[in-house]
Design a protein around this motif. Structure first.
Motif, mmCIF file in Angstrom:
data_model
loop_
_atom_site.group_PDB
_atom_site.id
_atom_site.type_symbol
_atom_site.label_atom_id
_atom_site.label_comp_id
_atom_site.label_asym_id
_atom_site.label_seq_id
_atom_site.Cartn_x
_atom_site.Cartn_y
_atom_site.Cartn_z
ATOM 1 N N THR A 15 84.118 47.583 75.741
ATOM 2 C CA THR A 15 83.613 47.960 74.430
ATOM 3 C C THR A 15 84.650 47.555 73.380
ATOM 4 N N TYR A 16 84.143 47.225 72.210
ATOM 5 C CA TYR A 16 85.015 46.693 71.153
ATOM 6 C C TYR A 16 84.756 47.450 69.863
ATOM 7 N N ALA A 17 85.836 47.816 69.199
ATOM 8 C CA ALA A 17 85.716 48.477 67.896
ATOM 9 C C ALA A 17 86.753 47.879 66.953
ATOM 10 N N ARG A 18 86.312 47.551 65.771
ATOM 11 C CA ARG A 18 87.212 47.096 64.708
ATOM 12 C C ARG A 18 87.042 48.055 63.545
ATOM 13 N N VAL A 19 88.155 48.592 63.066
ATOM 14 C CA VAL A 19 88.112 49.571 61.979
ATOM 15 C C VAL A 19 88.978 49.063 60.837
ATOM 16 N N ASP A 20 88.387 49.036 59.655
ATOM 17 C CA ASP A 20 89.001 48.537 58.423
ATOM 18 C C ASP A 20 89.287 47.039 58.549
ATOM 19 N N GLY A 21 90.282 46.554 57.835
ATOM 20 C CA GLY A 21 90.447 45.112 57.719
ATOM 21 C C GLY A 21 89.487 44.508 56.716
ATOM 22 N N TRP A 22 89.049 45.323 55.749
ATOM 23 C CA TRP A 22 88.038 44.874 54.792
ATOM 24 C C TRP A 22 88.629 44.196 53.558
ATOM 25 N N GLY A 23 89.919 43.951 53.565
ATOM 26 C CA GLY A 23 90.535 43.283 52.422
ATOM 27 C C GLY A 23 91.029 44.278 51.391
ATOM 28 N N PRO A 24 91.885 43.829 50.469
ATOM 29 C CA PRO A 24 92.534 44.755 49.541
ATOM 30 C C PRO A 24 91.601 45.360 48.503
#
Length: 333
Positions: free
Chosen positions: A137-146
């Motif tokens: 399973t994979y989860a990415r949280v935030d990293g949405w840019g400044p």
């Protein structure tokens, strides 16, 4: 062992190494970074940065031609078409048979945990947490840019510090040592907005002020201390959200923190560690085994890791002839 080029392309800097074998000691080539693949002209800027970092390595004497290049690039997670375009462009630029692009958060995860399951919080100019579970399973949280995210990042800390400096300059906020620090680093506060946006990468410029915020916090400045504590809370929230979205193998999930922002020292790492260990979630803090360059090298040669489906790969065909290796610069008399 296969010779491969590994690249860590961030918004502040771009680093590349050429691995020729397990016993080699690869030299690191470093140049300025790029705004991110999702930015306007992001592919062109990333392509130029990667070429600038890699070509000096290819000119080194006695080196075998690498078979592959893998780039961990900021912004790749939200720009899959740009990732594929960059991989294709690198086949045109570099004498390799395979070019691959993935998120710099994915290479950070692979490097920090040696390709195993767990959570990695990568903090630098931006911030993102990647979790990969025992069941892949994979989860990415935030990293949405400044603009929309990257909470707790170097760009966010630096921006908050500069905002506090300008509030003190205006008389709208409390006095803070950050005003003197901003003046030393950037000059006249009246020109600060133009200075921050002047080089086309305001996130990188703002992030350069984060160490000043940490130093002021260490010295007891109340405004700076509050900024860094808030950043630590935001980063902990990001990492724990990723941990909550993946499946462990029955024991605590390994959780590693990596990235240049860890260099801010205890002002940030102490409250961050306290928030993570006191959360009550089944996580186990662990030291990173390696950095994003180690992760990029691992993913370039091993396609069996849980990260494989997160990597965009392009293979050279007869229709894409091998470009010439970059020429050595002429010797100076």
């Amino acid at each position: 062992m296969t010779a491969v080029v590994a690249v860590d392309l961030g918004k502040t800097g771009c680093r590349a190494v050429l691995w020729r074998g397990a016993e080699s000691s690869p030299s690191v080539s470093s140049v300025a970074g790029a705004p991110g693949l999702a930015a306007p002209d992001g592919v062109a800027a990333a392509r130029a940065a990667v070429r600038a970092a890699v070509e000096p390595l290819l000119r080194e004497r006695g080196g075998a031609r690498p078979e592959a290049v893998l780039v961990g690039a900021a912004g790749a997670a939200s720009a899959p078409a740009a990732s594929r375009a960059l991989a294709g462009a690198l086949l045109e630029d570099l004498p390799v048979d395979d070019a691959a692009v993935t998120s710099d958060a994915v290479t950070a995860h692979a490097g920090a945990l040696g390709g195993r399951a767990g959570v990695v919080l990568a903090i630098g100019t931006g911030s993102v947490a990647v979790g990969i579970g025992a069941d892949r399973t994979y989860a990415r949280v935030d990293g949405w840019g400044p603009l929309l995210g990257d909470d707790g990042s170097g760009a966010r800390i630096g921006t908050a510090g500069l905002r506090a400096a300008l509030r003190a300059h205006d008389g709208r906020g409390p006095a803070t040592a950050l005003l003197d620090a901003a003046t030393r680093l950037f000059g006249d506060p009246e020109r600060l907005p133009a200075t921050v946006g002047g080089d086309g990468n305001p996130a990188r410029t703002a992030a350069s002020f984060a160490p000043e915020v940490a130093r002021a916090a260490d010295a007891g400045d109340a405004v700076a201390s509050a900024i860094v504590r808030e950043a630590a809370a935001d980063l902990a929230e990001t990492a724990l959200a990723a941990a909550g979205r993946i499946v462990s193998d029955g024991g605590p999930l390994p959780l590693a923190v990596t990235g240049g922002l860890t260099g801010l020292g205890p002002a940030l790492t102490a409250p961050l560690t306290a928030a993570l260990t006191g959360s009550g979630l089944p996580v186990r803090l662990t030291s990173a085994l390696g950095d994003p360059l180690d992760g990029a090298r691992l993913l370039a040669v091993d396609r069996s890791t849980p990260h494989a489906r997160l990597v965009v790969r392009v293979h050279r065909t007869a229709a894409t002839p091998l470009p010439p290796a970059p020429a050595n610069p002429p010797a100076r008399a």
